[in-house]
Enzyme design. Structure first.
Site, PDB file in Angstrom:
ATOM      1  N   CYS A 116      37.953 -34.880  57.034  1.00  0.00           N
ATOM      2  CA  CYS A 116      36.967 -35.646  56.276  1.00  0.00           C
ATOM      3  C   CYS A 116      37.594 -36.346  55.080  1.00  0.00           C
ATOM      4  CB  CYS A 116      35.833 -34.737  55.813  1.00  0.00           C
ATOM      5  SG  CYS A 116      36.379 -33.339  54.796  1.00  0.00           S
ATOM      6  N   ARG A 155      41.089 -37.290  54.944  1.00  0.00           N
ATOM      7  CA  ARG A 155      42.300 -38.059  55.207  1.00  0.00           C
ATOM      8  C   ARG A 155      42.469 -38.355  56.696  1.00  0.00           C
ATOM      9  NH1 ARG A 155      46.616 -36.228  52.640  1.00  0.00           N
ATOM     10  NH2 ARG A 155      45.421 -34.821  51.334  1.00  0.00           N
TER      11      ARG A 155
END
Length: 425
Positions: A50, A52
């Site tokens: 969420c 990267r």
């Protein structure tokens, strides 16, 4: 060829951009195959969370020589996700060679995370490596890069306090429960709400070994979904009075505008418990538990403000640990680079040995033929020795002459050292 990382993360891109460039688990394998088959990337792995999306890989020499090697991955990402190239480039970063290795070590150790020192990223990185190994898009160089990062993460967590102190509300709540109860395994927890924070609380409690968890929520379906994951019991908010008396730990986080637990309900539960200790944490804002509950004997009630001091202290401790971890990573990077250089030398030595063995075999075969024809053994041996000497000396002699003509003193000195020419025979 060179190792690289190309990515976006929570510091370079807002969530709406990160969503566009994310890879769902079911498409990662095919994405890897496309990347290595359609571009000059020879090895690849994809990390997508969420916070990267990062592509780790190895570029062919051609891609590096052309210049601007980051464009290889940027263009592929742009086309794969149907996002403009300008948007990808604007929010991305690119590291190569030793800086790519250092970046992966920092990611694995939790130093590049939104929550400093968080451990989940290491598991996510291991999963991305596993997929790349399974798809055979991670081979020798990328395998060594990942293994070095994993070893470094383990070393950092073993030798620093990077992950020991709570830095999230959920973690802090469970950490305080540990201080109240000697054995969490023997306690029963009532969790009120079923949002992200309560889910994290449930995860931390489950990891701590607690066996009895009750999840109370406004909608039973969401409570059951969360309960199923942690082998818990799901109930409605209206059922809380029936279960409050068995709860040693109560942690609440809902979006209710009015308190869910009042002083009277808690007082009745304490009587049923025969005034056995109850630990309560109200994470909600506005509060879920009436402030007057703290007036009751046998109740430890904490609010989100009480947890703030615990979290702040945890962050200070982690920042200190992070400084030590950065030094460890610099030292680990040096060790990794030395190891890679030694492997390069092994390859060169192997190639040189193979060439010299070919020369030897060629000259030996010629000598054996001469002996079979009846040539004088002494003359054959002399010819064998001259042949070996001339062929082994040819390439170094050519390079010495070139270096001398160009005034390349460094190469001359290197060759003198390699052949030990400064020593008297």
């Amino acid at each position: 060829m060179t190792l690289f990382v190309f990515g976006i993360n929570h510091t370079t891109a807002p969530v709406d951009v990160r969503e566009k460039l994310a890879f769902a688990p079911e498409i990662t394998a095919s994405a890897l195959q496309q990347l290595v088959s359609q571009t000059t990337v020879s090895e690849a792995a994809i990390l997508s969370t969420c916070n990267r999306t990062e592509v780790y890989g190895r570029l062919t020499l051609d891609a590096v020589q052309i210049g601007e090697p980051h464009l290889v991955v940027a263009k592929w990402l742009s086309e794969f996700h149907q996002v403009t190239l300008d948007q990808v480039l604007h929010h991305s970063y690119f590291r190569q060679a030793d800086q790519a290795v250092k970046h992966m070590m920092r990611v694995a150790s939790g130093l590049d995370s939104m929550v400093l020192g968080e451990p989940q990223i290491l598991g996510q990185l291991k999963s991305s490596f596993s997929v790349a190994r399974q798809e055979k898009t991670a081979t020798s160089h990328l395998i060594r890069m990942f293994q070095s990062a994993f070893n470094m993460a383990k070393y950092v967590r073993t030798h620093t306090a990077i992950g020991e102190n709570p830095v999230s509300v959920a973690f802090a709540a469970v950490a305080m429960a540990r201080q109240i109860f000697a054995r969490l395994e023997d306690q029963t927890a009532l969790l009120i709400g079923a949002g992200e924070t309560i889910e994290l609380v449930a995860r931390h409690l489950h990891d701590a070994g607690i066996k009895q968890i009750i999840v109370a929520n406004r909608t039973l379906a969401r409570a059951e979904e969360l309960a199923h994951e942690f082998n818990a019991q799901a109930v409605l908010l209206a059922d809380i009075p029936d279960y409050l008396a068995v709860a040693d730990i109560v942690i609440s986080s809902t979006a209710s505008q009015l308190p869910i637990l009042g002083k009277g309900a808690v007082e009745r539960a304490l009587k049923q418990r025969k005034h056995q200790l109850m630990f309560m944490v109200d994470i909600a804002v506005p509060r879920d538990i009436e402030a007057e509950v703290s007036e009751l004997d046998d109740v430890y009630l904490y609010t989100v403000d009480d947890l703030k001091d615990v979290i702040d202290e945890g962050m200070r401790s982690r920042r200190e640990a992070a400084k030590a971890a950065e030094v460890m990573i610099e030292e680990g990077l040096v060790t990794y680079l030395e190891s890679e250089r030694s492997l390069d030398a092994v390859g060169t030595i192997r190639d040189y040995r193979q060439r010299m063995e070919a020369v030897r075999d060629d000259e030996l075969e010629r000598a054996m033929l001469l002996l079979a024809k009846g040539e004088e053994p002494q003359l054959v041996m002399q010819r064998l020795a001259r042949g070996l000497t001339n062929k082994m000396m040819h390439a170094p002699t050519v390079q010495l002459k070139k270096a001398s003509a160009l005034g390349d003193d460094q190469s001359l000195a290197l060759l003198q050292t390699m052949f030990d020419l400064n020593k008297t025979l």
